[in-house]
Scaffold this active site. Structure first.
Site, mmCIF file in Angstrom:
data_model
loop_
_atom_site.group_PDB
_atom_site.id
_atom_site.type_symbol
_atom_site.label_atom_id
_atom_site.label_comp_id
_atom_site.label_asym_id
_atom_site.label_seq_id
_atom_site.Cartn_x
_atom_site.Cartn_y
_atom_site.Cartn_z
ATOM 1 N N ASP A 154 0.832 -1.207 0.000
ATOM 2 C CA ASP A 154 0.000 0.000 0.000
ATOM 3 C C ASP A 154 0.869 1.262 0.000
ATOM 4 O O ASP A 154 1.666 1.479 0.926
ATOM 5 C CB ASP A 154 -0.898 -0.078 1.256
ATOM 6 C CG ASP A 154 -2.029 0.927 1.227
ATOM 7 O OD1 ASP A 154 -2.037 1.805 0.350
ATOM 8 O OD2 ASP A 154 -2.899 0.832 2.113
ATOM 9 N N GLU A 191 -2.396 1.427 -4.803
ATOM 10 C CA GLU A 191 -1.999 2.839 -4.880
ATOM 11 C C GLU A 191 -3.151 3.655 -5.441
ATOM 12 O O GLU A 191 -2.958 4.701 -6.008
ATOM 13 C CB GLU A 191 -0.661 3.028 -5.607
ATOM 14 C CG GLU A 191 -0.492 2.246 -6.897
ATOM 15 C CD GLU A 191 -1.176 2.910 -8.078
ATOM 16 O OE1 GLU A 191 -2.416 2.765 -8.204
ATOM 17 O OE2 GLU A 191 -0.468 3.549 -8.884
ATOM 18 N N ASP A 214 -10.591 4.141 -1.488
ATOM 19 C CA ASP A 214 -11.204 3.120 -0.630
ATOM 20 C C ASP A 214 -12.728 3.034 -0.784
ATOM 21 O O ASP A 214 -13.420 4.044 -0.859
ATOM 22 C CB ASP A 214 -10.890 3.410 0.843
ATOM 23 C CG ASP A 214 -9.423 3.176 1.167
ATOM 24 O OD1 ASP A 214 -8.610 3.010 0.227
ATOM 25 O OD2 ASP A 214 -9.089 3.167 2.370
HETATM 26 C C1 GLA Z 1 -5.461 2.332 2.700
HETATM 27 C C2 GLA Z 1 -5.979 1.186 1.837
HETATM 28 C C3 GLA Z 1 -7.047 0.399 2.602
HETATM 29 C C4 GLA Z 1 -6.454 -0.111 3.909
HETATM 30 C C5 GLA Z 1 -5.886 1.040 4.726
HETATM 31 C C6 GLA Z 1 -5.130 0.550 5.949
HETATM 32 O O1 GLA Z 1 -6.464 3.277 2.922
HETATM 33 O O2 GLA Z 1 -6.502 1.663 0.630
HETATM 34 O O3 GLA Z 1 -7.535 -0.674 1.828
HETATM 35 O O4 GLA Z 1 -5.446 -1.052 3.611
HETATM 36 O O5 GLA Z 1 -4.991 1.816 3.947
HETATM 37 O O6 GLA Z 1 -4.543 1.579 6.674
#
Ligand code: GLA
Length: 388
Positions: A154, A191, A214
């Protein structure tokens, strides 16, 4: 699942064919890894930073016996917040909620499942835990020694230490570190769809890459993401998938109708099916949405073709996915606020004028139809069909 061995064989031959046809686009972690969109569970959507060893064991135990494993779910993925400190030699350890990663991996493997983990190419993860910056090879070796089978990587704080143009090289570095361990580890790029990752994700070894920011357990966010995937289909295929983020099915803030829309759309998109609810406490209705074999088979189809939008009339959309046997999966979606008729015209999906149709959620044959088919689709709902 009935017919599974045949499906498996078909899937393997498609992957082999694809690999040679694509001149080895599947630079990914070895032939056969993620030949179909990965299926599993991830801790983030429900547990976020409350995740622990006990929670992971409970999820694995539930998945092994509740019908999910039988339906094809395989990975139990720990997301952010497992990391403790690095020791004097730089080796990462779990924090107090994860006292023994190797023992946890052994437990998950003993259930016939696989274990995934999470890190960042930056110095810190999104939740502020240690990332893999400067420790890429060492972390890959540690994960392999623990018995890890899947890594979600990530971007997070990598933006503080790298330029956006370095992103492909940064992701490739971890791919090479994972490949160097000799252990097959599914590689999940996260990303948020920056820099059109779908164009280069496979070439740096990604088996899947997030195409968006997200998801949340909210109909409008889910619909914005899911219906926004049209046009990305040509970048997906066996070994390398577009990832519109994990499932929210069963987390409580959408209706069953809306969760069926979520699941249907993700299957038409050949998206990874990574459940995000509490598997140890779920209703029969949630389990039925997650495990309907006729719906899952659309996602896991051996041709590995991502579906796309066929037509749109205001809030009414028709999506199709071509399947290996030449038939089509078709979703009739209603994003509007009241029940409305949605029509698929057979000409626009390129099937004959007289076809037979099966309703995949109802699991029943609807009969033979000429020219077109119309269903009444409830608010925020879907009718998912197989047409041949
Ligand atoms: C980002 C990712 C999520 C999750 C959070 C964890 O926002 O996109 O899917 O993994 O980090 O902190």
């Amino acid at each position: 699942m009935k017919g599974q061995p045949t499906l498996q064989r078909m899937r393997v031959s498609f992957v082999v064919l694809f690999f040679f046809a694509a001149g080895g686009v599947a630079a990914a972690q070895g032939l056969g890894l993620a030949s179909a969109p990965p299926m599993g569970w991830n801790s983030w959507n429900h547990f976020a930073c409350k995740v622990s060893d006990a929670i992971i064991r409970a999820q694995a135990s539930a998945m092994a016996i509740n019908g999910m494993k039988a339906a094809g779910y395989e990975y139990i993925n720990i997301d952010d917040c497992w990391q403790g400190k690095r020791d004097a030699s730089g080796i990462i350890h779990g924090n107090k909620r994860f006292p023994d990663m190797k023992a946890l991996a052994d437990f998950v493997h003993s259930k016939g499942l696989k274990l995934g983990i999470y890190s960042s190419p930056g110095p810190r993860t999104c939740a502020g835990y240690p990332g893999s910056y400067g420790h890429e090879e060492q972390d890959a070796k540690t994960y392999a020694a623990w018995g890890i089978d899947y890594l979600k990587y990530d971007w997070c704080s990598a933006r503080e230490v790298y330029k956006p143009s370095q992103m492909p090289a940064v992701y490739k570095k971890m791919h090479e570190a994972l490949a160097g361990t000799g252990r097959p580890i599914v590689y999940s790029l996260c990303e948020y769809g920056m820099d059109r990752v779908w164009r280069w994700g496979a070439s740096v070894g990604g088996n899947l890459w997030r195409t968006t920011g997200d998801i949340s357990d909210d109909y409008s966010r889910m619909a914005f993401i899911g219906f926004g995937q049209d046009g990305l289909e040509k970048y997906a295929g066996p070994g390398h998938w577009n990832d519109p983020d994990m499932l929210e099915v069963g987390n409580g803030h959408m209706s069953a109708e809306e969760y069926r829309t979520h699941m249907s759309l993700w299957c038409l998109l050949a998206a990874p099916l990574i459940a995000g609810n509490d598997l140890a406490k779920m209703s029969p209705e949630t389990l039925a949405i997650l495990t309907n074999p006729e719906v899952i088979v659309i996602d896991q189809d051996p041709a590995g073709l991502e579906g796309h939008r066929v037509s749109q009339e205001g809030p009414l959309e028709v999506w199709e996915k071509l399947l290996a046997d030449g038939s089509k999966a078709v979703g009739l979606f209603n994003r509007g606020e009241s029940t409305m008729p949605v029509t698929v015209r057979f000409k626009e999906i390129g099937v004959g004028s007289s076809v037979s149709i099966r309703d995949l959620w109802e699991r029943k044959e609807l009969g033979t139809f000429k020219g077109s088919y119309t269903a009444q689709v409830p608010r925020h709902g879907v009718v998912l069909l197989k047409i041949r």
